[in-house]
Design a protein around this motif. Sequence first.
Motif, PDB file in Angstrom:
ATOM      1  N   ALA A 121       0.833  -1.198   0.000  1.00  0.00           N
ATOM      2  CA  ALA A 121       0.000   0.000   0.000  1.00  0.00           C
ATOM      3  C   ALA A 121       0.869   1.250   0.000  1.00  0.00           C
ATOM      4  CB  ALA A 121      -0.917   0.005   1.220  1.00  0.00           C
ATOM      5  N   THR A 122       0.306   2.352  -0.476  1.00  0.00           N
ATOM      6  CA  THR A 122       1.003   3.627  -0.377  1.00  0.00           C
ATOM      7  C   THR A 122       0.842   4.161   1.043  1.00  0.00           C
ATOM      8  OG1 THR A 122      -0.915   4.977  -0.969  1.00  0.00           O
ATOM      9  CG2 THR A 122       0.434   4.112  -2.784  1.00  0.00           C
ATOM     10  N   GLU A 161      -2.678   5.507   1.526  1.00  0.00           N
ATOM     11  CA  GLU A 161      -3.696   4.459   1.642  1.00  0.00           C
ATOM     12  C   GLU A 161      -3.683   3.844   3.035  1.00  0.00           C
ATOM     13  OE1 GLU A 161      -3.683   3.002  -3.051  1.00  0.00           O
ATOM     14  OE2 GLU A 161      -2.379   2.043  -1.578  1.00  0.00           O
ATOM     15  N   GLU A 206      -4.311  -0.562  -6.885  1.00  0.00           N
ATOM     16  CA  GLU A 206      -2.883  -0.267  -6.865  1.00  0.00           C
ATOM     17  C   GLU A 206      -2.306  -0.471  -8.261  1.00  0.00           C
ATOM     18  OE1 GLU A 206       1.278  -1.647  -4.687  1.00  0.00           O
ATOM     19  OE2 GLU A 206      -0.611  -2.645  -4.217  1.00  0.00           O
TER      20      GLU A 206
END
Length: 385
Positions: free
Chosen positions: A110-111, A114, A313
Amino acid sequence: MRSSAKFTLFILLLAVMLTACSSEKKTTEDSPAPTPKEEVVKNTSTDDTKEKEVHNKTQQFSGENFSFSYPSTWKDAELNVPQISAAFVNPNSQGPFAENVNLVIEESSATPKEAADISAQSLASGAGGELIQNYKKLNYMDIADKAAGILEAEYTQGELNAQVISTQYYVSDGQAMYILSIAYSKEAYDNGGKAIVQNIIDSFEIVNANHAVADPNANAGTNNDDLTEENLFAEMMAYIIPIEVENGALDQKTYNYIVKNYTLFPALTPETQKKAIAEVNPNIDSRHLFKNINPYLEQMIEVSGYVVEIMEEEIDEGLTVTEIHIIDDYDNSIFGYYAHTTGDILQDDYVTMRGVPATYYSFENISGGTTNSVLMGISTIEKTP
């Protein structure tokens, strides 16, 4: 995505544990005898200067692939918790809540934004229980020159009835998320703590990150050099399942079905969408899968329900993977992976998904129980009235 809310709750509850550690280590000292007023003023000034000098000193902690600095007066919390890579606490806090810092590393693609958004949403919804009350996100800021972001929040520590400022620094190296969490009472934060928090964040570095990852070819018997248009989605599912499911593997029957019908994963044209619908066995629903998934590992099924979570994503230029969780019409939990964007589909939308069931999956929910789910490879997904 499923574990992020639970994981963040675990991280913030560390602040409670660390505060308890500090309280146990504090000792009571006798007050000094009174002195003349002039002497008190003189000594207080000297003591304040010395205290500020000590307060501004830092000590570096170096882990296997990271380092950061913290106030030199803080002590190792000595928590025997495997998930915690480092934790330090102020043993001389002025109030009941002890300032502290901890670092946890989670495997995640995940970023930072996020991960932070999922965390904030979960805790604002009351996932922190009695200990983390009235959680309020104050600010989130991406760090432009790094894959990193800072989440600032405020909450009430229910046990102490103390207002706490939580600052979490999310840093991604593409395979893992490093979450550096720093907690201060609001009073301490407003009286010099904010600058210390920033210094800790500025000092954090990742060095020589090296993570063990699951073998993406454990099921299919191919390697990355053998990836083709026909087996790409099957290989993706073969890669994901061992990561998501302990001792899990993509069944060869499911792998072969996806390869045989590769134009349907995903089905993006009117022709392939019609073919996907025609492939559906209308006599099968999620109740059959939860009873026994094995007879249906090479059949297309259809499920409809409300979206609980959805996350997209972009893993490569032009290649987006969507992870979606729905609760279907029979109150069963279904997770799906879809190799494309889902357009305007959002949380709480009612959708219909078609795909091939791959395996069972279980995870802890925020109520402390276990949710059983079916994981699917998705062919089509659409909003339905």
